[in-house]
Design a protein around this motif. Sequence first.
Motif, PDB file in Angstrom:
ATOM      1  N   GLN A   1       2.563 -16.318  -8.885  1.00 51.19           N
ATOM      2  CA  GLN A   1       3.206 -16.137 -10.028  1.00 51.19           C
ATOM      3  C   GLN A   1       4.669 -15.993 -10.167  1.00 51.19           C
ATOM      4  O   GLN A   1       5.337 -15.724  -9.335  1.00 51.19           O
ATOM      5  N   GLU A   2       5.311 -17.219 -11.197  1.00 52.11           N
ATOM      6  CA  GLU A   2       6.563 -17.189 -11.184  1.00 52.11           C
ATOM      7  C   GLU A   2       7.290 -15.900 -11.744  1.00 52.11           C
ATOM      8  O   GLU A   2       6.966 -15.418 -12.732  1.00 52.11           O
ATOM      9  N   PRO A   3       8.574 -15.587 -11.406  1.00 50.19           N
ATOM     10  CA  PRO A   3       9.237 -14.523 -11.925  1.00 50.19           C
ATOM     11  C   PRO A   3       9.940 -15.012 -13.264  1.00 50.19           C
ATOM     12  O   PRO A   3       9.990 -16.170 -13.514  1.00 50.19           O
ATOM     13  N   PRO A   4      10.257 -13.979 -14.188  1.00 51.27           N
ATOM     14  CA  PRO A   4      10.898 -14.409 -15.340  1.00 51.27           C
ATOM     15  C   PRO A   4      12.439 -14.693 -15.042  1.00 51.27           C
ATOM     16  O   PRO A   4      13.387 -14.270 -16.062  1.00 51.27           O
ATOM     17  N   PHE A   5      12.866 -15.376 -14.093  1.00 49.94           N
ATOM     18  CA  PHE A   5      14.003 -15.563 -14.026  1.00 49.94           C
ATOM     19  C   PHE A   5      14.052 -16.977 -12.866  1.00 49.94           C
ATOM     20  O   PHE A   5      13.088 -17.076 -12.062  1.00 49.94           O
ATOM     21  N   SER A   6      15.206 -17.308 -12.803  1.00 49.80           N
ATOM     22  CA  SER A   6      15.128 -18.762 -12.010  1.00 49.80           C
ATOM     23  C   SER A   6      16.372 -18.596 -11.064  1.00 49.80           C
ATOM     24  O   SER A   6      17.505 -18.154 -11.296  1.00 49.80           O
TER      25      SER A   6
ATOM     26  N   SER B   1      19.859 -16.908  -1.123  1.00 51.05           N
ATOM     27  CA  SER B   1      20.372 -16.161  -2.428  1.00 51.05           C
ATOM     28  C   SER B   1      19.876 -14.802  -2.916  1.00 51.05           C
ATOM     29  O   SER B   1      18.810 -14.300  -2.544  1.00 51.05           O
ATOM     30  N   ALA B   2      20.570 -14.541  -4.049  1.00 49.79           N
ATOM     31  CA  ALA B   2      20.000 -13.079  -4.654  1.00 49.79           C
ATOM     32  C   ALA B   2      18.816 -13.688  -5.195  1.00 49.79           C
ATOM     33  O   ALA B   2      17.969 -12.708  -5.369  1.00 49.79           O
ATOM     34  N   PHE B   3      18.692 -14.781  -5.683  1.00 57.87           N
ATOM     35  CA  PHE B   3      17.321 -15.237  -6.281  1.00 57.87           C
ATOM     36  C   PHE B   3      16.070 -14.802  -5.409  1.00 57.87           C
ATOM     37  O   PHE B   3      15.086 -14.278  -5.663  1.00 57.87           O
ATOM     38  N   THR B   4      16.290 -15.279  -4.018  1.00 59.81           N
ATOM     39  CA  THR B   4      15.155 -14.777  -2.806  1.00 59.81           C
ATOM     40  C   THR B   4      14.705 -13.389  -2.911  1.00 59.81           C
ATOM     41  O   THR B   4      13.655 -12.952  -2.868  1.00 59.81           O
TER      42      THR B   4
ATOM     43  N   ALA C   1      11.564  -8.207  -4.767  1.00 61.14           N
ATOM     44  CA  ALA C   1      11.405  -7.145  -5.670  1.00 61.14           C
ATOM     45  C   ALA C   1      10.457  -7.388  -6.734  1.00 61.14           C
ATOM     46  O   ALA C   1       9.771  -6.424  -7.014  1.00 61.14           O
ATOM     47  N   PHE C   2      10.588  -8.483  -7.395  1.00 62.30           N
ATOM     48  CA  PHE C   2       9.426  -8.747  -8.326  1.00 62.30           C
ATOM     49  C   PHE C   2       7.953  -8.691  -7.754  1.00 62.30           C
ATOM     50  O   PHE C   2       7.005  -8.228  -8.387  1.00 62.30           O
ATOM     51  N   VAL C   3       7.743  -9.394  -6.490  1.00 68.36           N
ATOM     52  CA  VAL C   3       6.465  -9.446  -6.187  1.00 68.36           C
ATOM     53  C   VAL C   3       6.001  -7.945  -5.641  1.00 68.36           C
ATOM     54  O   VAL C   3       4.792  -7.740  -6.020  1.00 68.36           O
TER      55      VAL C   3
ATOM     56  N   LEU D   1       5.138  11.987  -8.193  1.00 71.39           N
ATOM     57  CA  LEU D   1       4.667  10.726  -8.248  1.00 71.39           C
ATOM     58  C   LEU D   1       5.928   9.761  -8.776  1.00 71.39           C
ATOM     59  O   LEU D   1       6.578  10.035  -9.907  1.00 71.39           O
ATOM     60  N   VAL D   2       6.510   8.963  -7.727  1.00 73.29           N
ATOM     61  CA  VAL D   2       7.809   8.284  -8.115  1.00 73.29           C
ATOM     62  C   VAL D   2       7.265   6.778  -8.233  1.00 73.29           C
ATOM     63  O   VAL D   2       6.575   6.159  -7.457  1.00 73.29           O
ATOM     64  N   LYS D   3       7.720   6.193  -9.350  1.00 72.24           N
ATOM     65  CA  LYS D   3       7.010   4.925  -9.545  1.00 72.24           C
ATOM     66  C   LYS D   3       8.106   4.086 -10.236  1.00 72.24           C
ATOM     67  O   LYS D   3       8.621   4.597 -11.381  1.00 72.24           O
ATOM     68  N   THR D   4       8.397   2.790 -10.271  1.00 72.86           N
ATOM     69  CA  THR D   4       9.274   1.856 -10.433  1.00 72.86           C
ATOM     70  C   THR D   4       8.811   1.636 -12.138  1.00 72.86           C
ATOM     71  O   THR D   4       7.777   1.348 -12.345  1.00 72.86           O
ATOM     72  N   VAL D   5       9.701   1.719 -13.048  1.00 74.86           N
ATOM     73  CA  VAL D   5       9.612   1.326 -14.308  1.00 74.86           C
ATOM     74  C   VAL D   5       9.706  -0.070 -14.697  1.00 74.86           C
ATOM     75  O   VAL D   5       9.012  -0.735 -15.613  1.00 74.86           O
ATOM     76  N   LYS D   6      10.878  -0.883 -13.883  1.00 73.19           N
ATOM     77  CA  LYS D   6      10.969  -2.116 -14.132  1.00 73.19           C
ATOM     78  C   LYS D   6      11.374  -2.871 -12.787  1.00 73.19           C
ATOM     79  O   LYS D   6      11.390  -1.754 -11.812  1.00 73.19           O
ATOM     80  N   THR D   7      11.419  -3.760 -12.590  1.00 69.48           N
ATOM     81  CA  THR D   7      11.809  -4.801 -11.272  1.00 69.48           C
ATOM     82  C   THR D   7      13.130  -4.369 -10.894  1.00 69.48           C
ATOM     83  O   THR D   7      13.976  -4.419 -11.492  1.00 69.48           O
TER      84      THR D   7
END
Length: 474
Positions: free
Chosen positions: A252-257, A276-279, A284-286, A334-340
């Motif tokens: 699945q492709e992330p919402p950034f390039s 790169s920071a993209f990698t 983090a997205f995965v 419970l610690v859980k990420t809200v966003k990437t």
Amino acid sequence: MLLCCCLVLVALVPTTLSVNPGVEARLTGKGLEYGRQVGMVIVQQKLKSIKIPDISGEEKLDHHLGKVKYTLSGIQILNVGLPQSAVNLVQGTGVRLSISNAFISMHGNWRVKYRRVFRDSGSFDLSVNGLTVATTIGIMSDETGRPAVRSLNCGATVGGVNIKFHGGASWLYNLFRKFIEKSLRNALQKQICRLVDEAVADLNPRLKTLNVLAKVDQYAEIEYSMVSPPVVSKSSIDLGLKGEFYNIGKHQEPPFSPAPFSLPLQTSNMLYIGLSAFTANSAAFVYNTAGALSMYITDDMIPQSSPLRLNTKTFGNFIPQIAKRFPGLMMKLLVKTVKTPVITFTPDNVTVQTTTTVTAYAIQPNATLSPLFVLNLDSSVSAKMTVSEMQLAGRVTLNKINLSLVTSYVGDFQVGILSGIFKVVVNFVVIPRVNVELAKGYPLPTIGKMKLVNPQLKVLKDYMLIGTDVQFTN
């Protein structure tokens, strides 16, 4: 041979549409020189396998002397010398390998028949001097998207051939010496380029070891396929790799390039790899998509030396209604990420910004969880990256945290009074567990038994740069 020892990451023709790479690599002239040195050893061994078939012939000397029939057999290569060689980049194509002033020494047996009644035999030593070989190694891709190479236009010439016979009558073999030398020269010239072509082709099984799709752990794999053809200049080979993390079995492709970036002009190392920071952000997205960025925290995870315990008594000192409503109970968070999480690279610094929710529960005697409150926890950590073997690893330290109340099930309270507790929780529980995972590292692109020698890592704007020499082992 040459490319397997030197080009390392070079050789993939794009199998995807051209986009900005997440990882860039540059092979320098120093890297090519290392490849030449190691490649010459392989070429030398290959040339030692030359098989000269038995040579038989009949030559008419002149109308007075008649004909002489000769046979050379059991010809063996004793030594191959490659004193001069060079590699050069062929812009837009690949690598040009040239060998000059090479020599080959051989030993064999001879036998002649002259005028039906005279026979003689013995041995001979042959030296070939002034041998030159040149070939262009073209770079392409196989059907799997892995590298493939082939020799495009090999040419070989044999300079001088000197044969010394042993045994028999010297006047006899001197009669057919020039014919023997011509036959051996022709036989060698036919063999050499075929063997060089074979040596180049023998690289392909090794090049198939390129980890185009490298498994990281149970959640992630990273793709290192090329996104554009290699750019071959007069001084280096530049290439762009996808450098993107994916969930295993689900790309699945992330919402950034990836944003474009360029490696600096440096030549002191054989190989430069820019990540790169993209990698990093695709990783983090995965992990966020896989639900791997969440954890339960219980009191047994807090160091015994800490005076702060994960129970309603400790939290009751700051929020009295917790102790009144849930006296003497242990707690769970419970610690859980809200966003990437967002990872940024600035000169000499890697920063990770995370937004998580922390849900606090009281553990009832029957193990039921009673919610107490939900907080937003915004944190910033700095990461120190290191290269070990063929892995990029990291370690993070806490910069700061900010708390805000989302929901309270025990009435209003001032969130700021809990900052000390949650700094302890983050520093002594969350970060150590993150560092255990980061220490495992993730694989860098590699071919075969490749080893990085004295790698140096530097963080620049929007990417990390690894400068390293390379070594291959059998």
